[in-house]
Design a protein around this motif. Structure first.
Motif, PDB file in Angstrom:
ATOM      1  N   UNK A 222      42.086  37.071  33.547  1.00  0.00           N
ATOM      2  CA  UNK A 222      41.252  37.084  34.749  1.00  0.00           C
ATOM      3  C   UNK A 222      42.019  36.452  35.907  1.00  0.00           C
ATOM      4  N   UNK A 223      41.911  37.052  37.074  1.00  0.00           N
ATOM      5  CA  UNK A 223      42.590  36.518  38.260  1.00  0.00           C
ATOM      6  C   UNK A 223      41.949  35.214  38.737  1.00  0.00           C
ATOM      7  N   UNK A 224      40.784  34.860  38.216  1.00  0.00           N
ATOM      8  CA  UNK A 224      40.102  33.629  38.611  1.00  0.00           C
ATOM      9  C   UNK A 224      40.499  32.441  37.730  1.00  0.00           C
ATOM     10  N   UNK A 225      41.535  32.596  36.902  1.00  0.00           N
ATOM     11  CA  UNK A 225      42.006  31.482  36.083  1.00  0.00           C
ATOM     12  C   UNK A 225      42.410  30.344  37.006  1.00  0.00           C
ATOM     13  N   UNK A 226      42.085  29.108  36.763  1.00  0.00           N
ATOM     14  CA  UNK A 226      41.555  28.474  35.562  1.00  0.00           C
ATOM     15  C   UNK A 226      40.027  28.365  35.507  1.00  0.00           C
ATOM     16  N   UNK A 227      39.319  28.840  36.518  1.00  0.00           N
ATOM     17  CA  UNK A 227      37.847  28.796  36.447  1.00  0.00           C
ATOM     18  C   UNK A 227      37.318  29.678  35.340  1.00  0.00           C
ATOM     19  N   UNK A 228      37.973  30.798  35.095  1.00  0.00           N
ATOM     20  CA  UNK A 228      37.574  31.715  34.033  1.00  0.00           C
ATOM     21  C   UNK A 228      38.717  31.808  33.027  1.00  0.00           C
ATOM     22  N   UNK A 229      38.389  31.781  31.753  1.00  0.00           N
ATOM     23  CA  UNK A 229      39.431  31.781  30.722  1.00  0.00           C
ATOM     24  C   UNK A 229      39.522  33.098  29.956  1.00  0.00           C
ATOM     25  N   UNK A 230      39.024  34.195  30.528  1.00  0.00           N
ATOM     26  CA  UNK A 230      39.097  35.495  29.855  1.00  0.00           C
ATOM     27  C   UNK A 230      40.547  35.922  29.702  1.00  0.00           C
ATOM     28  N   UNK A 231      40.895  36.434  28.512  1.00  0.00           N
ATOM     29  CA  UNK A 231      42.209  37.035  28.295  1.00  0.00           C
ATOM     30  C   UNK A 231      42.121  37.979  27.119  1.00  0.00           C
ATOM     31  N   UNK A 232      43.016  38.962  27.112  1.00  0.00           N
ATOM     32  CA  UNK A 232      43.106  39.889  25.991  1.00  0.00           C
ATOM     33  C   UNK A 232      44.562  40.319  25.850  1.00  0.00           C
TER      34      UNK A 232
END
Length: 52
Positions: free
Chosen positions: A33-43
């Motif tokens: 996610x481009x909002x890292x570190x607020x969002x921790x989505x990854x695949x």
């Protein structure tokens, strides 16, 4: 090179505020996610790094 391309406007399925973007680490390519570190989505990209 990443195996499964994502559309440029693919919203993050976790936070719906950032976009899924390709990134590369020492372990190989992945999407995050481009909002890292607020969002921790990854695949993963589906590729495995081989030892040289």
């Amino acid at each position: 090179m990443l195996v499964s391309p994502v559309s440029p406007a693919e919203l993050c399925p976790l936070c719906s505020q950032g976009f899924v973007v390709p990134k590369h680490s020492r372990y190989g390519p992945f999407y995050s996610c481009s909002a890292f570190p607020r969002c921790t989505y990854k695949r993963g990209s589906g590729q495995r790094r081989t030892r040289s």
